[in-house]
Design a protein around this motif. Structure first.
Motif, short mmCIF file in Angstrom:
data_model
loop_
_atom_site.label_atom_id
_atom_site.label_comp_id
_atom_site.label_asym_id
_atom_site.label_seq_id
_atom_site.Cartn_x
_atom_site.Cartn_y
_atom_site.Cartn_z
N CYS A 11 0.84 -1.21 0.00
CA CYS A 11 0.00 0.00 0.00
C CYS A 11 0.87 1.25 0.00
O CYS A 11 0.58 2.22 -0.70
CB CYS A 11 -0.94 0.01 1.20
SG CYS A 11 -2.03 1.45 1.25
N GLN A 12 1.93 1.25 0.78
CA GLN A 12 2.80 2.43 0.85
C GLN A 12 3.56 2.65 -0.46
O GLN A 12 4.01 3.75 -0.72
CB GLN A 12 3.75 2.32 2.03
CG GLN A 12 3.01 2.44 3.35
CD GLN A 12 3.90 2.28 4.56
OE1 GLN A 12 5.01 1.78 4.48
NE2 GLN A 12 3.39 2.69 5.71
N ASN A 13 3.67 1.61 -1.28
CA ASN A 13 4.33 1.73 -2.59
C ASN A 13 3.31 1.80 -3.72
O ASN A 13 3.65 1.55 -4.88
CB ASN A 13 5.29 0.56 -2.81
CG ASN A 13 6.47 0.60 -1.87
OD1 ASN A 13 6.96 1.65 -1.54
ND2 ASN A 13 6.89 -0.56 -1.40
N THR A 18 -2.92 7.48 -6.02
CA THR A 18 -3.89 6.51 -5.51
C THR A 18 -3.97 6.69 -3.99
O THR A 18 -2.96 6.62 -3.30
CB THR A 18 -3.45 5.06 -5.82
OG1 THR A 18 -3.26 4.93 -7.22
CG2 THR A 18 -4.48 4.06 -5.35
N SER A 19 -5.17 6.90 -3.48
CA SER A 19 -5.34 7.08 -2.04
C SER A 19 -5.36 5.73 -1.34
O SER A 19 -5.53 4.68 -1.97
CB SER A 19 -6.65 7.82 -1.76
OG SER A 19 -7.76 6.99 -2.06
N VAL A 20 -5.19 5.77 -0.02
CA VAL A 20 -5.27 4.54 0.77
C VAL A 20 -6.65 3.92 0.60
O VAL A 20 -6.79 2.71 0.44
CB VAL A 20 -4.97 4.83 2.26
CG1 VAL A 20 -5.27 3.61 3.12
CG2 VAL A 20 -3.53 5.26 2.44
N LYS A 21 -7.68 4.76 0.59
CA LYS A 21 -9.05 4.26 0.44
C LYS A 21 -9.21 3.53 -0.90
O LYS A 21 -9.80 2.44 -0.96
CB LYS A 21 -10.03 5.43 0.52
CG LYS A 21 -11.47 5.01 0.47
CD LYS A 21 -12.39 6.22 0.63
CE LYS A 21 -13.84 5.81 0.59
NZ LYS A 21 -14.74 6.95 0.78
N GLU A 22 -8.67 4.10 -1.98
CA GLU A 22 -8.75 3.45 -3.29
C GLU A 22 -7.98 2.13 -3.29
O GLU A 22 -8.46 1.12 -3.82
CB GLU A 22 -8.20 4.38 -4.38
CG GLU A 22 -9.06 5.60 -4.64
CD GLU A 22 -8.38 6.61 -5.55
OE1 GLU A 22 -9.11 7.27 -6.30
OE2 GLU A 22 -7.13 6.75 -5.50
N TRP A 23 -6.77 2.15 -2.72
CA TRP A 23 -5.96 0.93 -2.67
C TRP A 23 -6.69 -0.16 -1.90
O TRP A 23 -6.74 -1.32 -2.33
CB TRP A 23 -4.60 1.21 -2.04
CG TRP A 23 -3.70 0.01 -2.05
CD1 TRP A 23 -2.82 -0.35 -3.01
CD2 TRP A 23 -3.63 -1.02 -1.05
NE1 TRP A 23 -2.21 -1.54 -2.67
CE2 TRP A 23 -2.68 -1.96 -1.47
CE3 TRP A 23 -4.28 -1.23 0.16
CZ2 TRP A 23 -2.37 -3.09 -0.74
CZ3 TRP A 23 -3.97 -2.37 0.89
CH2 TRP A 23 -3.02 -3.28 0.44
#
Length: 105
Positions: A11-13, A18-23
């Motif tokens: 997620c951090q990469n 891309t937002s955390v929510k989208e990921w």
């Protein structure tokens, strides 16, 4: 825990923009669950820091291993390992990385 840590790294990469929510939506993980896992992985990392970590020591690094760049960061190269440290790097993380790098032959 290793699976969670791998998800956190992924997620951090994630792709820029891309937002955390989208990921999370793309990986069938709720945002709340992602942050719970992040918190638990961080706790596990912090628990593995030795108690003597409050004692600071100076680790000599030869100047030929350090190069600076214009982004307020330094790059340390040890063999095939390259470590980039910025002013945003936490001291605890830097210490862990340098301890591991010191043991690499």
């Amino acid at each position: 825990m290793q699976e969670w840590a791998a998800q956190i790294r992924e997620c951090q990469n994630r792709l820029p923009g891309t937002s955390v929510k989208e990921w999370c939506g793309q990986h069938d993980v709720t945002v709340a669950n992602y942050y719970y896992r992040l918190r638990e992985v961080r706790k596990a990392c912090l628990q593995n820091i030795p108690e003597e970590s409050s004692v600071q020591s100076i680790v000599p690094v030869p100047s030929n291993l350090i190069t600076s760049n214009t982004n307020s960061a330094i790059e340390i190269t040890i063999g095939k390992i390259q470590i980039t440290v910025s002013d945003a790097t936490s001291p605890a993380l830097l210490k862990m990385v340098l301890q591991v790098a010191a043991d690499v032959k």
